[in-house]
Design a protein around this motif. Structure first.
Motif, short mmCIF file in Angstrom:
data_model
loop_
_atom_site.label_atom_id
_atom_site.label_comp_id
_atom_site.label_asym_id
_atom_site.label_seq_id
_atom_site.Cartn_x
_atom_site.Cartn_y
_atom_site.Cartn_z
N LEU A 34 40.28 32.36 34.69
CA LEU A 34 40.47 32.53 36.06
C LEU A 34 41.63 31.83 36.59
CD1 LEU A 34 36.85 31.93 37.12
CD2 LEU A 34 38.16 33.80 37.35
N TYR A 35 42.09 30.64 36.13
CA TYR A 35 43.22 29.97 36.47
C TYR A 35 44.60 30.75 36.05
CZ TYR A 35 46.94 26.29 36.36
OH TYR A 35 48.17 25.68 36.33
N TYR A 37 44.65 33.79 35.50
CA TYR A 37 44.82 34.86 36.50
C TYR A 37 45.44 34.60 37.84
CZ TYR A 37 43.45 38.98 38.87
OH TYR A 37 43.35 40.18 40.03
N SER A 38 44.95 33.45 38.44
CA SER A 38 45.46 33.21 39.65
C SER A 38 46.76 32.77 39.71
CB SER A 38 44.73 31.89 40.37
OG SER A 38 44.69 30.84 39.44
#
Length: 283
Positions: A34-35, A37-38
């Protein structure tokens, strides 16, 4: 007799433990994913924003170049008009040999520019041409001023406006007082008491006095060694140091000094040499 059931149970437990381990690893890697991707999303947004800013800057630069191009076109037109005026002055005053005037490049600023570097180069060329042209025009102005000064200070005119009769010429003549032959250094014009006497060229008054022989006297310095002299005057209308124009009244005619009647004695001198004033009278 064989027993397969325990092996099948062991395999099932092993597969269950692998699945749980996979789920655990997936759960542990999810924040990292998620990190990442962000971060990727932020990078994409920043790149998109930067691209938009660059596009806006490019459009702004193009608009600025367009406006500058229009102003430069006007400047080029003005320089072209200035060039035409300079060419006409050189042609009208026949100064081609003395002052050859180069034409400005009419197409230098009337073309598209590929960026500010190209524009800077064109402006540098125009600046050089304008500076050189300005120096040439300054020289042209100096020449025209000299021509104007020579024209207005050139002795050419009649010292007695209106009707007057030449009563004595330049050169040898019989002296009216002694009867002897004597050199007459000017021209005499008969007239009426108080008749105006005019300067025959522009200049500066150098002498205003009462002379034993000439009586009331006015002399005008026209520069470059030229002088005109007006004598036997009743009244002087100018003073020493005064600038006078061609045709300006400088005195009134009289019979002062060594004179047998009312008249003007008129001389033209170049340095200390008397010249025949008849050469400078209008035709």
């Amino acid at each position: 007799m064989t027993r397969p059931a325990p092996l099948a149970g062991a395999n099932a437990r092993f597969r269950l433990s692998d699945y749980r381990l996979f789920l655990l690893l997936a759960v542990l890697q999810l924040p990292v994913m998620l990190y990442l991707y962000s971060q990727w999303q932020n990078a994409e947004q920043q790149q998109l924003q930067l691209s938009r800013q660059l596009e806006q800057q490019q459009r702004s630069q193009q608009r600025q170049l367009g406006r500058i191009g229009q102003r430069l076109g006007q400047l080029q037109a003005e320089l072209g008009q200035l060039s035409a005026v300079g060419q006409r002055l050189v042609r009208d005053y026949d100064l081609v040999d003395e002052l050859p005037l180069q034409r400005l490049d009419a197409n230098l600023l009337q073309r598209p520019f590929n960026g500010f570097a190209d524009l800077h180069l064109a402006l540098t060329q125009v600046s050089e041409q304008t500076r050189a042209y300005g120096m040439t025009l300054a020289a042209l102005e100096s020449l025209l001023l000299s021509l104007h000064i020579n024209e207005i200070t050139q002795i050419q005119g009649h010292p007695v406006p209106g009707y007057s009769r030449m009563s004595s010429t330049f050169g040898q003549r019989r002296d009216p007082f002694t009867g002897r032959t004597r050199w007459h250094r000017g021209l005499d014009f008969s007239g009426q008491q108080g008749q105006p006497v005019a300067a025959t060229a522009a200049g500066v008054v150098s002498v205003v006095e009462q002379h034993p022989e000439f009586g009331g006297l006015v002399e005008i310095n026209h520069g470059q060694g030229w002088t005109t002299r007006y004598a036997h005057l009743d009244t002087q209308l100018v003073h020493v140091g005064e600038r006078v124009d061609k045709g300006q009244y400088v005195a009134l005619m009289g019979r002062t000094g060594r004179a047998t009647g009312v008249h003007l004695h008129y001389e033209v001198l170049k340095g200390n040499k008397q010249l025949d004033p008849a050469r400078f009278l209008p035709n």
